[in-house]
Design an enzyme around this catalytic site. Structure first.
Site, PDB file in Angstrom:
ATOM      1  N   ALA A  24       0.784  -1.066  -0.253  1.00 53.64           N
ATOM      2  CA  ALA A  24       0.244   0.015  -0.110  1.00 53.64           C
ATOM      3  C   ALA A  24       0.771   0.925   0.157  1.00 53.64           C
ATOM      4  O   ALA A  24       0.915   2.361  -0.030  1.00 53.64           O
ATOM      5  CB  ALA A  24      -1.203   0.065   1.241  1.00 53.64           C
ATOM      6  N   THR A  28       0.623   5.584  -1.917  1.00 53.76           N
ATOM      7  CA  THR A  28       0.564   6.794  -0.618  1.00 53.76           C
ATOM      8  C   THR A  28       0.389   8.100  -1.592  1.00 53.76           C
ATOM      9  O   THR A  28      -0.072   8.868  -1.344  1.00 53.76           O
ATOM     10  CB  THR A  28       0.946   6.990   0.604  1.00 53.76           C
ATOM     11  OG1 THR A  28       2.106   6.354   0.227  1.00 53.76           O
ATOM     12  CG2 THR A  28       0.191   5.374   1.914  1.00 53.76           C
ATOM     13  N   PHE A  35      -2.601   0.947   4.625  1.00 54.15           N
ATOM     14  CA  PHE A  35      -3.378   0.361   6.366  1.00 54.15           C
ATOM     15  C   PHE A  35      -2.314   0.202   7.891  1.00 54.15           C
ATOM     16  O   PHE A  35      -2.848   1.798   8.642  1.00 54.15           O
ATOM     17  CB  PHE A  35      -3.303  -0.558   6.168  1.00 54.15           C
ATOM     18  CG  PHE A  35      -4.621  -1.525   5.689  1.00 54.15           C
ATOM     19  CD1 PHE A  35      -5.478  -0.774   5.452  1.00 54.15           C
ATOM     20  CD2 PHE A  35      -4.189  -2.877   5.101  1.00 54.15           C
ATOM     21  CE1 PHE A  35      -6.548  -0.922   4.754  1.00 54.15           C
ATOM     22  CE2 PHE A  35      -5.713  -3.325   4.527  1.00 54.15           C
ATOM     23  CZ  PHE A  35      -6.755  -2.127   4.424  1.00 54.15           C
ATOM     24  N   ARG A  36      -1.145   0.920   7.877  1.00 55.04           N
ATOM     25  CA  ARG A  36      -0.288   1.040   8.236  1.00 55.04           C
ATOM     26  C   ARG A  36       1.008   2.027   8.549  1.00 55.04           C
ATOM     27  O   ARG A  36       1.915   1.726  10.412  1.00 55.04           O
ATOM     28  CB  ARG A  36       0.345  -0.390   9.775  1.00 55.04           C
ATOM     29  CG  ARG A  36      -0.441  -2.057   9.112  1.00 55.04           C
ATOM     30  CD  ARG A  36       0.133  -2.323   9.865  1.00 55.04           C
ATOM     31  NE  ARG A  36      -1.296  -4.237   9.659  1.00 55.04           N
ATOM     32  CZ  ARG A  36      -1.386  -4.872   8.278  1.00 55.04           C
ATOM     33  NH1 ARG A  36      -0.842  -3.858   6.811  1.00 55.04           N
ATOM     34  NH2 ARG A  36      -2.374  -5.714   7.982  1.00 55.04           N
ATOM     35  N   GLN A  99       0.411  -6.123  -3.070  1.00 52.62           N
ATOM     36  CA  GLN A  99      -0.780  -6.505  -2.316  1.00 52.62           C
ATOM     37  C   GLN A  99      -2.151  -5.885  -2.392  1.00 52.62           C
ATOM     38  O   GLN A  99      -3.119  -5.504  -2.156  1.00 52.62           O
ATOM     39  CB  GLN A  99      -0.250  -6.483  -0.795  1.00 52.62           C
ATOM     40  CG  GLN A  99       1.125  -7.417  -0.761  1.00 52.62           C
ATOM     41  CD  GLN A  99       1.570  -6.640   0.614  1.00 52.62           C
ATOM     42  OE1 GLN A  99       1.656  -7.599   1.934  1.00 52.62           O
ATOM     43  NE2 GLN A  99       2.776  -6.477   0.858  1.00 52.62           N
ATOM     44  N   ASP A 102      -5.269  -1.494  -6.105  1.00 52.93           N
ATOM     45  CA  ASP A 102      -5.642   0.219  -7.063  1.00 52.93           C
ATOM     46  C   ASP A 102      -5.510  -0.059  -8.138  1.00 52.93           C
ATOM     47  O   ASP A 102      -5.921   1.208  -8.942  1.00 52.93           O
ATOM     48  CB  ASP A 102      -5.640   1.339  -6.636  1.00 52.93           C
ATOM     49  CG  ASP A 102      -3.510   0.947  -6.213  1.00 52.93           C
ATOM     50  OD1 ASP A 102      -3.198   0.073  -6.910  1.00 52.93           O
ATOM     51  OD2 ASP A 102      -3.093   1.355  -5.033  1.00 52.93           O
ATOM     52  N   HIS A 117      -4.167  -9.731  -4.230  1.00 51.63           N
ATOM     53  CA  HIS A 117      -5.537  -9.197  -3.476  1.00 51.63           C
ATOM     54  C   HIS A 117      -6.550  -9.067  -4.065  1.00 51.63           C
ATOM     55  O   HIS A 117      -7.529  -8.718  -3.503  1.00 51.63           O
ATOM     56  CB  HIS A 117      -5.088  -8.974  -2.015  1.00 51.63           C
ATOM     57  CG  HIS A 117      -3.858  -9.221  -0.869  1.00 51.63           C
ATOM     58  ND1 HIS A 117      -3.575  -8.262  -0.504  1.00 51.63           N
ATOM     59  CD2 HIS A 117      -3.830 -10.177  -0.720  1.00 51.63           C
ATOM     60  CE1 HIS A 117      -2.130  -8.901   0.690  1.00 51.63           C
ATOM     61  NE2 HIS A 117      -2.228 -10.203   0.500  1.00 51.63           N
ATOM     62  N   CYS A 125     -21.213 -12.327  -6.726  1.00 54.24           N
ATOM     63  CA  CYS A 125     -22.042 -12.624  -5.523  1.00 54.24           C
ATOM     64  C   CYS A 125     -21.782 -14.233  -4.927  1.00 54.24           C
ATOM     65  O   CYS A 125     -21.295 -14.639  -5.518  1.00 54.24           O
ATOM     66  CB  CYS A 125     -23.491 -12.820  -7.002  1.00 54.24           C
ATOM     67  SG  CYS A 125     -24.817 -13.731  -5.803  1.00 54.24           S
ATOM     68  N   CYS A 153     -30.000 -12.625  -9.168  1.00 58.83           N
ATOM     69  CA  CYS A 153     -30.429 -13.663  -8.273  1.00 58.83           C
ATOM     70  C   CYS A 153     -30.285 -13.013  -6.644  1.00 58.83           C
ATOM     71  O   CYS A 153     -31.345 -13.586  -6.019  1.00 58.83           O
ATOM     72  CB  CYS A 153     -29.493 -15.166  -7.909  1.00 58.83           C
ATOM     73  SG  CYS A 153     -27.907 -14.905  -6.743  1.00 58.83           S
TER      74      CYS A 153
HETATM   75  P1  NAD Z   1       0.984  -1.283   5.454  1.00 58.38           P
HETATM   76  O1  NAD Z   1       0.072  -0.457   5.337  1.00 58.38           O
HETATM   77  O2  NAD Z   1       0.199  -2.485   6.452  1.00 58.38           O
HETATM   78  O3  NAD Z   1       2.472  -0.710   5.472  1.00 58.38           O
HETATM   79  C1  NAD Z   1       2.145  -0.013   4.360  1.00 58.38           C
HETATM   80  C2  NAD Z   1       3.680   1.365   4.858  1.00 58.38           C
HETATM   81  O4  NAD Z   1       4.584   1.599   3.741  1.00 58.38           O
HETATM   82  C3  NAD Z   1       4.187   1.357   5.735  1.00 58.38           C
HETATM   83  O5  NAD Z   1       4.738   1.020   6.488  1.00 58.38           O
HETATM   84  C4  NAD Z   1       4.413   2.956   5.400  1.00 58.38           C
HETATM   85  O6  NAD Z   1       5.606   3.161   6.026  1.00 58.38           O
HETATM   86  C5  NAD Z   1       4.594   2.226   4.346  1.00 58.38           C
HETATM   87  N1  NAD Z   1       4.875   3.555   2.840  1.00 58.38           N
HETATM   88  C6  NAD Z   1       4.049   4.948   3.611  1.00 58.38           C
HETATM   89  N2  NAD Z   1       3.964   6.051   2.174  1.00 58.38           N
HETATM   90  C7  NAD Z   1       5.354   5.675   1.781  1.00 58.38           C
HETATM   91  C8  NAD Z   1       5.683   5.631   0.678  1.00 58.38           C
HETATM   92  N3  NAD Z   1       5.279   7.180   0.450  1.00 58.38           N
HETATM   93  N4  NAD Z   1       7.477   6.087   0.245  1.00 58.38           N
HETATM   94  C9  NAD Z   1       7.531   4.803   1.148  1.00 58.38           C
HETATM   95  N5  NAD Z   1       6.916   4.027   1.795  1.00 58.38           N
HETATM   96  C10 NAD Z   1       6.135   4.129   2.232  1.00 58.38           C
HETATM   97  O7  NAD Z   1       0.619  -1.916   3.612  1.00 58.38           O
HETATM   98  P2  NAD Z   1       0.972  -3.173   2.989  1.00 58.38           P
HETATM   99  O8  NAD Z   1       1.896  -4.132   3.467  1.00 58.38           O
HETATM  100  O9  NAD Z   1       0.685  -3.367   2.082  1.00 58.38           O
HETATM  101  O10 NAD Z   1      -0.242  -3.973   3.837  1.00 58.38           O
HETATM  102  C11 NAD Z   1      -1.626  -3.893   3.782  1.00 58.38           C
HETATM  103  C12 NAD Z   1      -3.006  -3.846   3.246  1.00 58.38           C
HETATM  104  O11 NAD Z   1      -2.710  -3.617   2.162  1.00 58.38           O
HETATM  105  C13 NAD Z   1      -2.391  -5.726   1.859  1.00 58.38           C
HETATM  106  O12 NAD Z   1      -2.792  -5.774   1.925  1.00 58.38           O
HETATM  107  C14 NAD Z   1      -3.347  -4.839   0.554  1.00 58.38           C
HETATM  108  O13 NAD Z   1      -4.243  -5.301   0.376  1.00 58.38           O
HETATM  109  C15 NAD Z   1      -3.938  -3.090   1.155  1.00 58.38           C
HETATM  110  N6  NAD Z   1      -4.326  -2.091   1.059  1.00 58.38           N
HETATM  111  C16 NAD Z   1      -4.149  -1.570  -0.572  1.00 58.38           C
HETATM  112  C17 NAD Z   1      -4.063  -0.640  -0.791  1.00 58.38           C
HETATM  113  C18 NAD Z   1      -4.599  -0.409  -2.210  1.00 58.38           C
HETATM  114  O14 NAD Z   1      -4.342  -0.538  -2.796  1.00 58.38           O
HETATM  115  N7  NAD Z   1      -3.819   1.481  -2.703  1.00 58.38           N
HETATM  116  C19 NAD Z   1      -4.270   0.750   0.204  1.00 58.38           C
HETATM  117  C20 NAD Z   1      -4.464   0.264   1.612  1.00 58.38           C
HETATM  118  C21 NAD Z   1      -4.130  -1.380   1.966  1.00 58.38           C
END
Ligand code: NAD
Length: 253
Positions: A24, A28, A35-36, A99, A102, A117, A125, A153
């Site tokens: 994710a 950003t 998420f985290r 993962q 989008d 994912h 459905c 359905c």
């Molecule tokens: P996570 O939120 O657990 O971790 C994201 C990591 O990216 C963090 O450690 C953060 O410090 C880092 N980060 C944030 N912005 C950054 C940047 N500009 N440059 C470098 N690093 C950056 O996400 P995850 O590990 O992908 O796992 C969580 C789940 O979230 C996945 O299964 C995914 O399906 C889902 N998810 C997807 C989306 C999306 O599709 N864009 C958005 C949110 C969550």
């Protein structure tokens, strides 16, 4: 920092089968919260909303949350997504395993993308198993009448993405692991590496003598695996790595 970028570019140019594993954090800078991370969704929403059991027991509430997430379909790829597409065009990146749901890697021009994912574009459905496009489902949807029902359905519609507690699709996971076993270098980008089984990807590459490059804003669960670890923004760092790779390729051609 410059030294780490040189090192990363050098490993990429010398690799035989380089893959990227993204999370994710790569999106950003396109305005989609992770998420985290520091401004992650779990800072304001209880993660249980993304579990299968929550969806089954509270489909209306789930869909309300999901519709706010679907806004991300309007997002555009950023420099980090374009950098990976560029590395693929140069012939040095063979595959992107993501993962993310989008679709921004494909929008940026990456051709071989494995979506572990799923993708927000579709819903399924749970009664008849038919798939529908999300845009068709949400067109004219009354937000007071959630969840949306199957047009064929009347069954419960679920976004065709993997929720917590759900297993990954076997064919997709097998393909991703096959790519990891083929790989001698993995770029681990914007993921906290806490979601399994996806987070095994760097371990698989490392276990076979391959190299691991990690680029993430903060330290991850697996920085200890990294041959090169860079903490910073992907939209700033990846274009620099791409420039360096281009320079190195020119000097050896
Ligand atoms: P996570 O939120 O657990 O971790 C994201 C990591 O990216 C963090 O450690 C953060 O410090 C880092 N980060 C944030 N912005 C950054 C940047 N500009 N440059 C470098 N690093 C950056 O996400 P995850 O590990 O992908 O796992 C969580 C789940 O979230 C996945 O299964 C995914 O399906 C889902 N998810 C997807 C989306 C999306 O599709 N864009 C958005 C949110 C969550």
């Amino acid at each position: 920092m410059e030294k780490l970028i040189d090192l990363a570019a050098d490993l990429i140019v010398k690799s035989k089968y380089c893959i990227a594993f993204t999370g994710a954090g790569i999106s950003t800078e396109s305005g989609i919260p992770d998420f985290r991370g520091p401004s992650g969704i779990w800072k304001r929403v209880d993660p249980k909303i993304a579990t299968y059991s929550f969806f089954i027991n509270n489909p209306g509430e789930f869909w309300k949350f999901h519709l706010s997430f679907i806004e991300i379909k309007r997002a555009e790829p950023n420099k980090a997504h374009f950098s990976l597409a560029e590395l693929e065009k140069m012939g040095v990146l063979k595959c992107v395993i993501t993962q993310n749901v989008d679709g921004l890697h494909q929008k940026a021009g990456s051709r071989y993308v494995i979506e572990l994912h799923g993708n927000l574009d579709h819903v399924v459905c749970l009664s008849c198993g038919k798939h529908f496009k999300i845009n068709d489902v949400i067109a004219g949807l009354d937000e007071n009448k959630l969840p949306p029902k199957c047009p064929e359905c009347g069954g419960l519609l679920k976004p065709d993405v993997i929720l917590f507690e759900e297993p990954l699709k076997r064919d997709v996971l097998t393909l991703a692991f096959k790519e990891a076993y083929k790989s001698d270098l993995v770029l681990v980008l914007g993921t906290s590496l806490v979601v399994y089984p996806a987070a095994y990807i760097p371990d698989i590459v490392k276990s076979q003598g391959g190299k691991v490059i990690i680029v993430n804003l903060e330290s991850t669960e697996k920085d200890f695996l990294g041959d090169v670890v860079i903490h910073g923004k992907l939209g700033e760092i990846l274009p620099k790595i791409v420039d360096k790779v281009r320079e190195n390729l020119r000097s050896i051609s």
